[in-house]
Scaffold this motif. Sequence first.
Motif, mmCIF file in Angstrom:
data_model
loop_
_atom_site.group_PDB
_atom_site.id
_atom_site.type_symbol
_atom_site.label_atom_id
_atom_site.label_comp_id
_atom_site.label_asym_id
_atom_site.label_seq_id
_atom_site.Cartn_x
_atom_site.Cartn_y
_atom_site.Cartn_z
ATOM 1 N N SER A 88 0.808 -1.229 0.000
ATOM 2 C CA SER A 88 0.000 0.000 0.000
ATOM 3 C C SER A 88 0.837 1.273 0.000
ATOM 4 C CB SER A 88 -0.956 0.004 1.199
ATOM 5 O OG SER A 88 -0.238 -0.035 2.421
ATOM 6 N N ALA A 89 1.996 1.256 0.652
ATOM 7 C CA ALA A 89 2.831 2.459 0.702
ATOM 8 C C ALA A 89 3.735 2.598 -0.514
ATOM 9 C CB ALA A 89 3.681 2.446 1.970
ATOM 10 N N GLN A 90 3.825 1.534 -1.317
ATOM 11 C CA GLN A 90 4.735 1.528 -2.457
ATOM 12 C C GLN A 90 4.020 1.645 -3.801
ATOM 13 O OE1 GLN A 90 7.661 2.303 -1.300
ATOM 14 N NE2 GLN A 90 8.837 0.618 -2.201
ATOM 15 N N THR A 91 2.706 1.678 -3.764
ATOM 16 C CA THR A 91 1.928 1.642 -5.003
ATOM 17 C C THR A 91 0.828 2.690 -4.956
ATOM 18 O OG1 THR A 91 2.295 -0.754 -5.078
ATOM 19 C CG2 THR A 91 0.655 0.149 -6.564
ATOM 20 N N GLY A 92 0.678 3.416 -6.079
ATOM 21 C CA GLY A 92 -0.341 4.447 -6.112
ATOM 22 C C GLY A 92 -1.748 3.899 -6.200
ATOM 23 N N ARG A 93 -1.950 2.854 -7.011
ATOM 24 C CA ARG A 93 -3.293 2.331 -7.233
ATOM 25 C C ARG A 93 -3.223 0.822 -7.400
ATOM 26 N NH1 ARG A 93 -6.777 2.032 -11.819
ATOM 27 N NH2 ARG A 93 -5.113 2.845 -13.138
ATOM 28 N N TYR A 94 -4.324 0.147 -7.083
ATOM 29 C CA TYR A 94 -4.387 -1.313 -7.148
ATOM 30 C C TYR A 94 -5.531 -1.707 -8.081
ATOM 31 C CZ TYR A 94 -3.616 -6.030 -5.106
ATOM 32 O OH TYR A 94 -3.288 -7.351 -4.895
ATOM 33 N N VAL A 95 -5.215 -2.478 -9.121
ATOM 34 C CA VAL A 95 -6.220 -3.034 -10.023
ATOM 35 C C VAL A 95 -6.344 -4.517 -9.711
ATOM 36 C CG1 VAL A 95 -6.887 -3.449 -12.414
ATOM 37 C CG2 VAL A 95 -5.666 -1.340 -11.808
ATOM 38 N N TYR A 96 -7.506 -4.918 -9.245
ATOM 39 C CA TYR A 96 -7.721 -6.307 -8.856
ATOM 40 C C TYR A 96 -8.691 -6.968 -9.831
ATOM 41 C CZ TYR A 96 -9.095 -10.447 -6.284
ATOM 42 O OH TYR A 96 -9.345 -11.745 -5.938
ATOM 43 N N VAL A 97 -8.283 -8.083 -10.415
ATOM 44 C CA VAL A 97 -9.130 -8.822 -11.347
ATOM 45 C C VAL A 97 -9.939 -9.838 -10.559
ATOM 46 C CG1 VAL A 97 -9.229 -10.258 -13.407
ATOM 47 C CG2 VAL A 97 -7.475 -8.482 -13.206
ATOM 48 N N SER A 98 -11.215 -9.553 -10.405
ATOM 49 C CA SER A 98 -12.130 -10.416 -9.684
ATOM 50 C C SER A 98 -12.934 -11.233 -10.699
ATOM 51 C CB SER A 98 -13.035 -9.568 -8.776
ATOM 52 O OG SER A 98 -13.878 -10.375 -7.983
ATOM 53 N N THR A 99 -14.233 -11.375 -10.503
ATOM 54 C CA THR A 99 -15.062 -12.213 -11.372
ATOM 55 C C THR A 99 -16.534 -11.899 -11.129
ATOM 56 O OG1 THR A 99 -15.792 -14.499 -11.781
ATOM 57 C CG2 THR A 99 -14.949 -14.010 -9.603
#
Length: 335
Positions: A88-99
């Motif tokens: 979380s502190a090293q990445t600006g945004r998180y794209v999670y592939v769900s379903t």
Amino acid sequence: MRILLLGGTWFLGRAVADEALSRGWSVTTFNRGRSAADLAGVEAIHGDRTSPRDLERLTASGPWDVVVDTSASEMAPCQVLAGARTLSAQTGRYVYVSTVNAYTGWPDEPLTEDSPTYGAPADADRGYGADADGPTHYGIQKSGSEAAVLSQFAGRSTILRPSVILGPGEYVGRLPWWLRRAERGGTVLAPGRPDKLIQPVDVRDVAAFALDAPVGNFNVAAPLGRATMSDLLDACLQVTGRRGHLTWADDDLLTRHGVREWVELPLWRTAPGTWAVDTTRAMEAGLVCRPLPDTVADTWAWLQGGEGRVPHPRWDEHGLDPVKERAILGELVLD
């Protein structure tokens, strides 16, 4: 743009890496290094994302603008949570592939992004929801993983909920099975109605959208009304040399013969919500879907290129035994 890709060697993960590299982005991949070779041009870091030590080692290569997570399909929400917390502190945004399985109403009801999900907790372990059937347990787990990402990336996360993804490199084996069946020729048993609307989406289009999508939740599928089951199977016959012809069997006949939906005749399912996924929000946010015949042709070219089968256990689940197919076709002839 610096991107961290969790996965990056198979199917969607590889397509995301390809797309990012084609844009001139800097790509770091993180995986165990067991499934396939690393893509040329990426910074490949090998490790187990369930290992706190490996995750800490990974963060030393940051920071990144965005992390795209394509490799959490078999992970418990608590494991996704641990990784998201570390990053979380090293990445600006998180794209999670769900379903779409994360929705309580799939496959029985039409879906929008506002449809209810299972709402599993972010710290759920692998046993949470295990008393449900396989697809439901999978959906429960994925909904918990969504919660895990949102808990650490509130206001800076993108949740993608694809339906069926097809295209070159497919490890599930749905479209490859239909292509191989069309190649064998003869009378090909086709399931249900020719005009049944379907919504499979090309892996490369999902990859491009994963890099472009804004913050929010998005259903990812082809627009409803664009393609039918007949379009898919006709394209399979076309690219394989038209050695066969289709004979359609209605749902009731297939059910009487015990044909397993979704598996023995891939992409055939009778539940009314299977192919009723509203993708308006994704389309407005930039999702572009290529014609289904292009996906079929490119998958056939990939199969013909010598890569063929991807070593994955789900591949062997799909397909109808020729003896069973002939029995059903025989009943159709008698009628």
